[in-house]
Design a protein around this motif. Structure first.
Motif, mmCIF file in Angstrom:
data_model
loop_
_atom_site.group_PDB
_atom_site.id
_atom_site.type_symbol
_atom_site.label_atom_id
_atom_site.label_comp_id
_atom_site.label_asym_id
_atom_site.label_seq_id
_atom_site.Cartn_x
_atom_site.Cartn_y
_atom_site.Cartn_z
ATOM 1 N N UNK A 283 -14.275 7.917 -6.780
ATOM 2 C CA UNK A 283 -14.543 9.192 -6.177
ATOM 3 C C UNK A 283 -13.975 9.948 -5.153
ATOM 4 N N UNK B 199 -13.593 8.336 -1.388
ATOM 5 C CA UNK B 199 -13.175 7.544 -1.364
ATOM 6 C C UNK B 199 -11.452 7.530 -1.348
ATOM 7 N N UNK C 197 -9.469 11.209 -8.516
ATOM 8 C CA UNK C 197 -10.437 11.668 -9.628
ATOM 9 C C UNK C 197 -10.030 13.105 -9.941
ATOM 10 N N UNK D 298 -14.200 11.674 -17.831
ATOM 11 C CA UNK D 298 -13.710 10.975 -16.429
ATOM 12 C C UNK D 298 -14.968 10.047 -15.888
ATOM 13 N N UNK D 299 -14.636 8.740 -15.612
ATOM 14 C CA UNK D 299 -15.844 8.081 -15.021
ATOM 15 C C UNK D 299 -15.794 7.715 -13.558
ATOM 16 N N UNK D 300 -16.166 8.223 -12.454
ATOM 17 C CA UNK D 300 -16.075 7.716 -11.034
ATOM 18 C C UNK D 300 -16.659 6.590 -10.971
ATOM 19 N N UNK D 301 -16.076 5.552 -10.565
ATOM 20 C CA UNK D 301 -16.486 4.330 -9.881
ATOM 21 C C UNK D 301 -15.926 3.758 -8.591
ATOM 22 N N UNK D 302 -16.668 3.281 -7.832
ATOM 23 C CA UNK D 302 -16.190 3.012 -6.164
ATOM 24 C C UNK D 302 -14.768 2.082 -6.687
ATOM 25 N N UNK E 165 -13.777 -0.503 -4.987
ATOM 26 C CA UNK E 165 -14.132 -1.912 -5.362
ATOM 27 C C UNK E 165 -14.337 -2.240 -6.716
ATOM 28 N N UNK E 166 -15.355 -1.435 -7.444
ATOM 29 C CA UNK E 166 -15.974 -1.744 -8.643
ATOM 30 C C UNK E 166 -14.720 -1.273 -9.698
#
Lengths: 296, 646
Positions: free
Chosen positions: B53, B56, B61, B80-84, B86-87
Motif C-alpha cells: 500500500x 509503505x 500500488x 488490485x489487492x494491497x498487502x503489506x 512483509x505479507x
C-alpha cells in the motif's frame, strides 16, 4: 519528541473546549471544587463496573492490536478489493470538493473534535451526577471497541488513501504530517473496517439524543458527529462502507448497552439514580417512548 | 419389490424392458457427458495484482492500479489487492500465492550473475528471491550457465541472448529504475549526496558537519530538545523510516523482513563488499587470492583481531560454518576443526550433540532434505566447499566459474557459529514442528550478535531501534587504503536510531521538523516540493536503485504461457507510468541489466520497448489491438471479455 508535542497539543485544545462546554452546557455552579469533586466521586463510584470493564477492553485493545495485525494476516480476509468493488471511487468524489478551509476544518474535527466529543459527555454526566447515563455510555464504548477489535482481526482492509493514492490524497497527513505520529500510535493502517471514529461519534450522538440530560448539547453532538463521519471519508482514511458499518456498530452497541443498563435497573429497583435538576424536562417527548419501552 | 413371485412373467418383462431402456438412455446420457466433459466451460481470465500500500511503498500500488486498468481494457478481470510488504513477500516469495505482483527487487543487478538465481529453473522450488516467478526456459538456463562459466566475448554473447530471451518470454516486466528520493539535514551530518543510503557503506561514509560534538555549531530547535536527552545524542544519526520490519526482526536470512538489508548489513560484516563499479573488494577479509585453479579456489585471510559483538573472537571456523549454514540451514554443528565442513558434505547432520532437538532427530526434516537460506542462494550456489585452514585463513572452492564471478559469494554476511549452531533444528510453534523450516530461518534474531561496525542496543517492536558504534571493529584503526572509497574510519556517529513513522510524507515531516536527520527509506516523488520548501533540509536524489518489476506467476495458467505474458507486457505503458506515477523520477528500462555495460544497444529504452511495444498510445490501451494480440496468442473473446477454458 514531536509525538509528545502532538499529544500535548491535543490535550490543551480539548481541555479548553471542555472548560468552555462545561460553563455553557453544565453550568458554572457545578464547577465549584467541592460540589464537582463530590459529584464526580459519587458518579464514578456508581459507574465503577463499566469503567473497569471499558479500561479492560482498552487494555486488551492495546495488547491485541500489536499481535492482532499479525494474526489478522493469518486468519483474516483481505476485503479491500470487495469494498472497492462495492463503492468504487466514492471517496474520491467526496474529496473533489476539497478546499483548504474544509481540510483544516475536517482535520481539526477528526483529531480534536473526536476526542472532545467522546470525553465531554462523560465529564458532563459525572458533574451532573447521572451515573446511569454514564454507565450506558461507557458500556456502549466498550461494545464499540470490543466488536471493532474482532472485526479488525477478521478483516484486513486498507483505506482509500492507501488503495488509490492517485485519486485520494491523505489530506490529514499531508496538511499536518505530525498527526500521523499520533494516529499510527492509536491504530494500524489495515484497521479501517469498520470506522471506529464513525461508530463512537454516532454512539455519542444517539445516546445524547435519546438521553434526558444535555439536551442543549444535542445539536453540538449531532453536528460534530456528522462532521466526524464526513471527515473520515473526506480525509481519505475510511471508505463509505466503513462508515455504514460504523453506524451499524454504533446502533448495535447502544441497543446492547441500554439493554444491559435496563436489566440492571430492574434488578436494582428502578432507575432512580438520576439526580437531574431540570434539563430533562426540556424534551419530555423524547423521554416517553424510552420509558414506555424500558420495562418490557 | 419386483422380485416378488406374484408379479408374474409379463410384468417382469415389462420391467426388464423399462430397465434396459433406462440403461440405454442412461448410457447415452453418460456417453454424452463423457464426450462433453472434454469441452469445459470457458470463463473470463481473472488476475489479481498484489502490491504494497501507499504508506509503505510510494509507487507499487499506483503502478498496479494503472496496469489493472489497462488489463481491464483488454477484457481481463483485473483486481488490485494491497498487502503489506512483509505479507507480500511471504505470499510471493515463500508461498507463491499470486498472479501478478509489483515490487522493487532487492538486487540492483549491477552484476549480471545475479540473474542466475532469479531466473534459473533449478530454483523453481526454492523459496525466496530464487526464481519466485516459477519461470523455466531451457534457453535461458543455457545462457545463465554459460555466462557463469565464461569470460570475454563468449560471456557477452550469452548475456545478450539471455536478455533477448527474457525480454521475449517476460518472466517479469521491468517497469523502471526509480530515483531514490530522501530528505536529509545537513546541519549535523554531511556527505549525503555521495552516500548510497541503500548500502551499509553509505552510512559509514557520512561525516559530521561541525566539530565533534561541538556546542558552538549552529543548531536547530530540534537539537536543543535532543541535548536534553543525553550528551551523546549530539552524535546520534536519526533515521525516520516507513519500513517497520527492522524493529522487530534482524535476521539476515529472513527474506520477508528484508528490503535493502542495510540494517543487517551494518550489524554483520561480509568477507567482501560490492564497490560502486560493481567489483567485489575485501572487507572483513584482509585479502584474498586466486591461484589459477580450475575450478577456482580462493585463499582468504581475515583481518586480525576480528571480534563478535559479544566479545568472542571471530575465526575462520565461523566463516566455514556460515557457508555451510547458508547452503543448508539444517546442518548439525560442524566439527570444531572445520576440516570436514563442506557445503555438500552434510552426512554428519545427525546432531553431534548440543542441540535440543536430538530427541526428535529425523522426524521434522529428513536427513537428505536441505533447507537452504532463502536469501543468498544465488551466491551460495557458486560455492562448492569451504574449509578453515587455520584461525585466520580460509580456503573456498567454487563451482566452475571465473574468479570475478566467484567473488560474489564473498558478500554474504558472516554469522557466529556459537550463536547459530543452535538454530539448525526444525522450527516449532508451541512444540509442534512446522514443515521444512529451521530456527535459523524463522528466528527474529534479537539481540543480533554480529561483527559489523554497529552493535545492537535496544528495540521496541514496530516503533524504534537503536544501534551503537562497535569500538572493536576493524574500521577503528584500519589502514584507510584498505577501506571503501569514502569510508575513512569508524562511523561518524556514536549511535544510529531508527524510528518508524506512518508514511513517506510523515517521514519527510519528521526530518523537516528537525526530529530526524534523514528519511531512512526512500520517499515518493510527491514529497519533493515539501522537501524543497523546507529550510535546512536537502533533497537527495540517487539513481543507484533496484528496478520496479511486475512479476508473473509462471506456474499458473494462463500466465504459464510465455506468449500470454508477452502480450500482457504489451499492455503496460512505461512512459505513462513514468509521467503519472513516478513524476519523472525514474528511468524506464527494457532489461534488468539496463544500468550495466552488458545491455545490447537494441535493448536500450528509447521512448518505447523494442520487444514488447505498448499496444496503445498516451497511456490508453487500444482495445482492438489488444484483443487482436490475445486472439493471435490463441485466446478468444466473449462479449469483450477475454476467456479461456478452466
Amino acid at each position: 519528541m514531536s509525538l509528545l508535542d502532538v499529544v500535548l497539543e491535543v490535550a490543551v485544545v480539548v481541555g479548553v473546549l471542555h472548560l468552555a462546554s462545561v460553563l455553557v452546557f453544565v453550568g458554572p455552579d457545578r464547577l465549584r471544587p467541592s460540589t464537582a469533586a463530590r459529584a464526580v466521586r459519587s458518579t464514578v463510584r456508581a459507574a465503577g463496573t463499566p469503567l473497569v470493564a471499558l479500561a479492560a477492553v482498552l487494555a486488551a485493545n492495546g495488547v491485541v492490536r500489536r499481535i492482532g495485525v499479525e494474526l489478522s494476516w493469518v486468519v483474516g480476509v483481505n476485503v479491500t478489493g470487495a469494498i472497492y468493488a462495492i463503492e468504487g471511487t466514492f471517496v474520491a468524489a467526496v474529496q473533489s470538493y476539497a478546499t483548504p478551509a474544509a481540510t483544516a476544518y475536517f482535520g481539526f474535527v477528526y483529531v480534536f473534535g473526536y476526542v472532545y466529543l467522546l470525553t465531554f459527555p462523560a465529564i458532563a454526566y459525572a458533574l451532573r451526577e447521572h451515573p446511569g447515563e454514564l454507565r450506558t455510555l461507557l458500556i456502549a464504548y466498550g461494545f464499540n471497541y470490543g466488536i471493532g477489535l474482532v472485526c479488525y482481526v477478521l478483516f484486513v482492509a486498507y483505506g482509500p488513501r492507501n488503495l488509490m493514492p492517485e485519486l485520494v490524497d491523505s489530506l490529514l497527513f499531508e496538511s499536518w504530517p505530525r498527526s500521523q505520529l499520533l494516529t499510527s500510535q492509536v491504530n494500524e493502517n489495515t484497521n479501517v473496517f469498520p470506522s471506529l471514529h464513525t461508530s463512537l461519534a454516532a454512539t455519542v450522538a444517539i445516546l445524547t439524543w435519546r438521553g434526558d440530560s444535555l439536551s442543549r448539547w444535542r445539536p453540538v453532538a449531532a453536528a460534530l458527529a456528522a462532521s466526524i463521519v464526513v471527515s473520515t471519508m473526506y480525509l481519505g482514511i475510511h471508505w463509505a462502507t466503513d462508515v455504514v458499518a460504523g453506524v451499524a456498530l454504533a446502533a448495535v452497541s447502544v441497543v446492547a448497552a441500554e439493554r444491559i443498563e435496563a436489566r440492571r435497573d430492574r434488578s436494582v429497583g428502578g432507575g432512580a439514580d438520576s439526580l437531574d435538576d431540570g434539563d430533562g424536562r426540556d424534551c419530555p417527548d423524547d423521554r416517553d417512548p424510552r420509558d414506555g419501552r424500558m420495562p418490557e | 419389490m419386483g422380485h416378488r413371485p406374484s408379479s408374474g412373467p409379463p410384468r417382469r418383462r415389462a420391467l426388464a424392458t423399462i430397465a434396459s431402456g433406462a440403461a440405454v438412455a442412461a448410457s447415452g446420457c453418460v456417453g454424452r457427458i463423457r464426450t462433453m466433459s472434454g469441452w469445459e466451460s470457458r470463463s473470463q481470465v481473472t488476475l489479481t495484482i498484489k502490491a504494497a500500500p501507499a504508506d509503505e511503498d510510494p509507487y507499487a500500488l499506483r503502478v498496479g492500479r494503472r496496469i489493472a486498468e489497462w488489463l481491464r481494457t483488454a477484457g481481463i478481470d483485473a483486481q488490485v489487492s494491497p498487502v503489506s510488504e512483509q505479507e507480500l513477500f511471504r505470499q510471493v516469495l515463500l508461498n507463491r500465492e499470486f498472479d501478478l505482483f509489483v515490487a522493487q527487487t532487492p538486487a540492483r543487478f549491477e552484476q549480471p550473475d545475479s540473474l542466475y538465481s532469479l531466473l534459473h529453473s533449478r530454483f523453481v522450488e526454492t523459496p525466496g528471491w530464487q526464481n519466485p516467478f516459477g519461470y523455466s526456459d531451457l534457453d535461458a538456463n543455457d545462457h545463465l550457465e554459460t555466462q557463469r562459466r565464461t569470460t570475454g566475448r563468449e560471456r557477452e554473447d550469452a548475456l545478450e541472448r539471455l536478455q533477448y530471451v527474457i525480454a521475449r518470454t517476460q518472466p517479469f516486466t521491468v517497469v523502471a529504475f526509480p530515483d531514490d528520493i530522501r530528505a536529509a539535514r545537513a546541519d549535523r551530518f554531511d556527505g549525503w549526496r555521495s552516500a548510497d543510503l541503500r548500502s551499509p557503506t553509505g552510512y559509514l561514509s557520512l561525516e559530521r558537519t561541525t566539530g565533534r560534538g561541538g556546542e558552538g555549531s549552529p543548531r536547530t530547535t530540534a537539537t536543543e530538545s535532543d541535548s536534553e536527552v543525553d550528551d551523546s545524542s549530539a552524535s546520534t544519526l536519526r533515521l525516520a523510516v516507513t519500513d517497520r520490519r527492522g524493529t522487530s526482526n534482524l535476521n539476515p536470512l529472513a527474506v520477508e523482513f528484508r528490503r535493502s538489508g542495510v540494517l543487517t548489513g551494518l550489524l554483520y560484516d561480509s568477507l567482501g563488499y560490492v564497490a560502486d563499479d560493481g567489483t567485489t573488494e575485501p572487507w572483513l577479509a584482509a585479502s584474498w587470492s586466486f591461484d589459477g585453479d580450475e575450478p577456482p579456489v580462493a585463499r582468504v585471510e581475515l583481518r586480525s583481531g576480528a571480534t563478535w559483538h559479544d566479545g568472542e573472537p571471530l575465526t575462520a571456523d565461523d566463516v566455514a560454518f556460515t557457508y555451510d549454514l547458508l547452503a543448508d540451514t539444517s546442518i548439525g554443528p560442524v566439527d570444531g576443526d572445520g576440516s570436514d565442513g563442506g557445503a555438500g558434505g552434510d552426512e554428519d547432520s545427525d546432531g553431534d550433540g548440543g542441540s535440543d532437538a536430538d530427541a526428535d532427530d529425523g522426524e521434522g526434516i529428513p536427513d537428505d532434505e536441505e533447507v537452504p537460506s532463502p536469501r543468498f542462494q544465488g551466491r551460495i550456489s557458486l560455492v562448492d566447499e569451504v574449509r578453515a585452514v587455520d584461525d585466520r585463513r580460509i580456503e573456498i572452492r567454487f563451482v566452475e566459474c571465473p574468479p570475478d564471478i566467484a567473488v560474489r559469494a564473498l558478500t554474504v554476511p558472516v554469522l557466529p557459529e556459537h550463536v547459530w549452531s543452535d538454530r539448525t533444528t526444525p522450527a516449532s510453534l508451541a512444540g509442534i514442528e512446522i514443515g521444512s523450516v529451521t530456527d535459523a530461518l524463522v528466528t527474529n534474531n534479537i539481540p543480533p550478535v554480529g561483527s559489523g561496525p554497529l552493535r545492537f542496543v535496544r528495540n521496541s517492536p514496530r516503533e524504534s531501534l537503536t544501534l551503537e558504534r562497535f569500538d572493536d571493529h576493524f574500521l577503528v584503526d584500519a589502514d584507510r587504503a584498505t577501506l571503501p572509497e569514502g569510508v575513512d574510519g569508524p562511523p561518524a556517529f556514536d549511535r544510529l536510531s531508527v524510528r518508524v513513522v506512518g508514511s513517506g510524507v510523515s517521514a519527510v515531516g519528521v526530518v523537516t521538523d528537525g526530529d530526524a536527520d534523514v528519511t531512512g527509506t526512500a520517499v515518493g516523488a510527491d514529497t519533493v516540493p515539501r522537501i524543497g520548501r523546507s529550510d535546512g533540509t536537502d533533497l537527495i536524489v540517487d539513481g543507484r536503485t533496484p528496478p520496479y518489476v511486475v512479476g508473473y506467476n509462471a506456474l499458473s495458467a494462463p500466465l504459464s504461457n510465455p506468449q500470454f505474458r508477452h502480450t500482457l507486457a504489451r499492455l503496460i505503458d512505461r512512459t505513462a507510468l513514468l509521467d503519472d506515477v513516478f513524476d519523472g523520477y525514474a528511468r524506464p528500462a527494457v532489461t534488468p541489466l539496463a544500468n550495466t555495460e552488458w545491455v545490447p544497444d537494441e535493448l536500450r529504452w528509447d521512448g518505447a520497448d523494442p520487444v514488447t511495444p505498448f499496444l496503445g498510445r498516451d497511456g490508453e490501451v487500444d482495445a482492438e489491438h489488444a484483443m487482436e494480440a490475445f486472439k493471435t496468442a490463441g485466446y478468444s473473446y466473449d462479449e469483450g471479455r477475454l476467456v479461456r477454458t478452466d
